[in-house]
Design a protein around this motif. Structure first.
Motif, mmCIF file in Angstrom:
data_model
loop_
_atom_site.group_PDB
_atom_site.id
_atom_site.type_symbol
_atom_site.label_atom_id
_atom_site.label_comp_id
_atom_site.label_asym_id
_atom_site.label_seq_id
_atom_site.Cartn_x
_atom_site.Cartn_y
_atom_site.Cartn_z
ATOM 1 N N GLN A 58 0.778 -1.153 -0.176
ATOM 2 C CA GLN A 58 0.078 -0.107 -0.014
ATOM 3 C C GLN A 58 0.732 1.324 -0.243
ATOM 4 N N ILE A 59 0.843 1.845 -1.081
ATOM 5 C CA ILE A 59 0.835 3.887 -0.510
ATOM 6 C C ILE A 59 0.831 4.218 1.138
ATOM 7 N N GLU A 92 -0.091 12.921 -2.555
ATOM 8 C CA GLU A 92 0.704 13.412 -3.297
ATOM 9 C C GLU A 92 0.836 12.430 -5.024
ATOM 10 N N PHE A 93 0.820 10.936 -3.879
ATOM 11 C CA PHE A 93 0.795 9.623 -5.297
ATOM 12 C C PHE A 93 -0.032 9.722 -6.759
ATOM 13 N N LEU A 94 -1.422 10.200 -5.903
ATOM 14 C CA LEU A 94 -2.148 10.187 -6.719
ATOM 15 C C LEU A 94 -2.083 11.465 -7.921
ATOM 16 N N GLN A 95 -1.940 12.642 -7.108
ATOM 17 C CA GLN A 95 -1.071 13.367 -7.944
ATOM 18 C C GLN A 95 -0.100 13.276 -9.121
ATOM 19 N N GLU A 96 0.777 12.651 -9.186
ATOM 20 C CA GLU A 96 2.078 12.605 -9.793
ATOM 21 C C GLU A 96 1.768 11.788 -9.976
ATOM 22 N N PHE A 152 0.344 3.382 -11.605
ATOM 23 C CA PHE A 152 -0.697 2.771 -11.008
ATOM 24 C C PHE A 152 -0.555 2.461 -9.728
ATOM 25 N N PRO A 153 -1.185 2.570 -8.609
ATOM 26 C CA PRO A 153 -1.207 2.492 -7.024
ATOM 27 C C PRO A 153 -0.797 0.990 -7.601
ATOM 28 N N PRO A 154 -0.862 0.199 -6.261
ATOM 29 C CA PRO A 154 -0.112 -1.170 -6.531
ATOM 30 C C PRO A 154 -0.692 -1.978 -6.330
ATOM 31 N N ARG A 155 -2.088 -1.869 -6.159
ATOM 32 C CA ARG A 155 -3.088 -2.741 -5.817
ATOM 33 C C ARG A 155 -3.887 -2.525 -7.155
ATOM 34 N N TYR A 156 -4.343 -1.545 -7.413
ATOM 35 C CA TYR A 156 -4.859 -1.680 -8.604
ATOM 36 C C TYR A 156 -4.103 -1.695 -9.724
ATOM 37 N N ALA A 199 5.419 1.999 -8.982
ATOM 38 C CA ALA A 199 5.044 3.164 -7.616
ATOM 39 C C ALA A 199 5.979 2.578 -7.020
ATOM 40 N N HIS A 200 6.477 1.893 -6.300
ATOM 41 C CA HIS A 200 7.328 1.986 -5.498
ATOM 42 C C HIS A 200 8.425 2.806 -5.349
ATOM 43 N N HIS A 201 8.933 3.266 -6.628
ATOM 44 C CA HIS A 201 10.377 3.862 -7.248
ATOM 45 C C HIS A 201 9.543 6.028 -6.548
ATOM 46 N N THR A 202 7.860 5.515 -6.967
ATOM 47 C CA THR A 202 7.801 6.972 -7.145
ATOM 48 C C THR A 202 7.264 6.978 -5.595
ATOM 49 N N ALA A 203 6.904 6.398 -5.025
ATOM 50 C CA ALA A 203 6.141 6.730 -3.383
ATOM 51 C C ALA A 203 7.557 7.023 -2.602
#
Length: 397
Positions: free
Chosen positions: A18-19, A26-30, A149-153, A196-200
């Protein structure tokens, strides 16, 4: 081996990280920002490619649309072309809706594009079992590399597509092709999760840098013992308030209090410096309780404090606040013994502020010393009014 890979792919949805909540927005905006450009590029390529494919079927094929096979390909190409065109039409209007809605449209769009490639590859295999899975594998890796995308999606999308592959395409492939495509699914999902992990991690580091800078800025502005503003910050705030009132007319004046503890040296000499520090801390807390709506509270010297209001007040209001602080300081104790702490307060109410802070401070300091000369434990107030010839012509106290 293949069974283990399939089980790994099926369970990715459950184990996808999970993020962290504090960077989720911020993750969603990015994600929306990155995907907006990526999907635009993908759709532009799709439009060019599908226009070519449609021309190839309609104009350059000998049978044109006269065969069922060409009709199916034409229909498939038109579907993808319309999806891409729809995105390009909606791209700018979507920027005016909430970021979560933008992300949802991006997720649906890329999911439909991936499903389209699955359908096209499935039809290719039904026509020719030796056609291979290049169409689907290219789409999988392209999605993993270009879309975030967020990891779960991501896990949900890849899992659904994999299950559809297992149900529809696997029977048409030999064991080696099934294994290779399964590995491609796992690798694509791993790339997507790593992306996604790198962005987080990047967002977490950025947030930590901002928080550290904010703490450092606060440390620069605050007195370390009392937590009040330091002398430099008080001067800066007052100058900004004076400048704002002179040039923007946002307020009709301001009020400055100067507070000095009476006979503070005697407290240090009798009880020691730990007691003196205790008195300073308690004085700061008393000021917070008395001057509840002040624009700024500061410690500007050893036992000297300042209070700034970004509005003028009446002499009666200023006197009441000053006397309220005097009374509250009288309750300070050290090791359950009353210290009988007192203070003197000087106040200047500036109704037409055209002065620098240093001038205002000088006049307020005069009121402070007048309070001390009057017997200490007192509050003296002065109203400052501007005159062209003498901006500090004394008014009555």
């Amino acid at each position: 081996m293949m069974c283990k890979i399939q089980n790994l792919c099926k369970h990715r949805l459950r184990i996808a990280p999970q993020i962290p909540g504090y960077i989720r927005q911020e993750f969603l905006q990015e994600t929306v920002r990155k995907n907006n450009f990526s999907v635009w590029i993908i759709c532009a390529i799709i439009i060019a490619a599908e226009l070519f494919n449609i021309a190839r079927v309609v104009l350059w094929s000998k049978s044109g649309l006269g065969t069922r096979n060409n009709q199916i390909y034409f229909f498939m190409y038109c579907i993808l072309l319309l999806l891409a065109a729809l995105w390009l039409v909606l791209r700018h209007p979507l920027q005016r809706v909430p970021v979560r809605a933008q992300w949802a449209v991006q997720y649906v769009m890329t999911s439909l594009i991936l499903l389209w490639h699955l359908g096209l590859n499935l039809y290719d295999l039904y026509r020719d079992p030796t056609a291979g899975t290049t169409v689907l594998t290219t789409a999988l890796m392209g999605l993993a590399l270009l879309i975030q995308f967020p990891p779960r999606y991501s896990a949900a999308l890849f899992t659904v597509i994999y299950l559809l592959f297992r149900g529809a395409m696997a029977p048409l492939l030999d064991t080696g092709d099934q294994l290779n495509l399964t590995i491609t699914f796992v690798v694509a999902l791993a790339v997507s999760l790593a992306y996604a992990h790198h962005t987080a991690v990047m967002l977490q580091q950025q947030k930590q840098v901002v928080e550290v800078n904010a703490k450092l800025q606060e440390l620069v502005q605050r007195d370390p013992l009392t937590g009040l503003l330091n002398k430099t910050t008080v001067e800066c705030w007052a100058d900004q308030a004076l400048h704002s009132m002179e040039h923007t007319g946002r307020s009709s004046g301001l009020t400055l209090f100067l507070v000095d503890l009476d006979e503070f040296k005697g407290v240090n000499d009798r009880y020691g410096h730990p007691c003196g520090d205790h008195v300073l801390v308690e004085t700061a807390e008393a000021m917070r309780r008395v001057f509840l709506d002040a624009a700024g509270l500061g410690r500007i010297g050893g036992d000297e404090f300042a209070v700034l209001y970004d509005r003028p007040m009446t002499e009666e209001q200023a006197t009441a606040l000053g006397q309220g602080l005097v009374e509250r300081l009288g309750n300070i104790q050290w090791q359950n013994q009353p210290l009988h702490v007192r203070c003197s307060v000087g106040v200047c109410i500036c109704t037409r502020p055209r002065y620098a802070y240093q001038q205002l401070y000088t006049e307020t300091d005069r009121m402070l010393y007048r309070a001390k000369e009057s017997g200490r434990g007192r509050c003296c107030v002065r109203q400052l009014e501007h005159t062209e010839n003498n901006p500090f012509e004394e008014a009555g106290v």
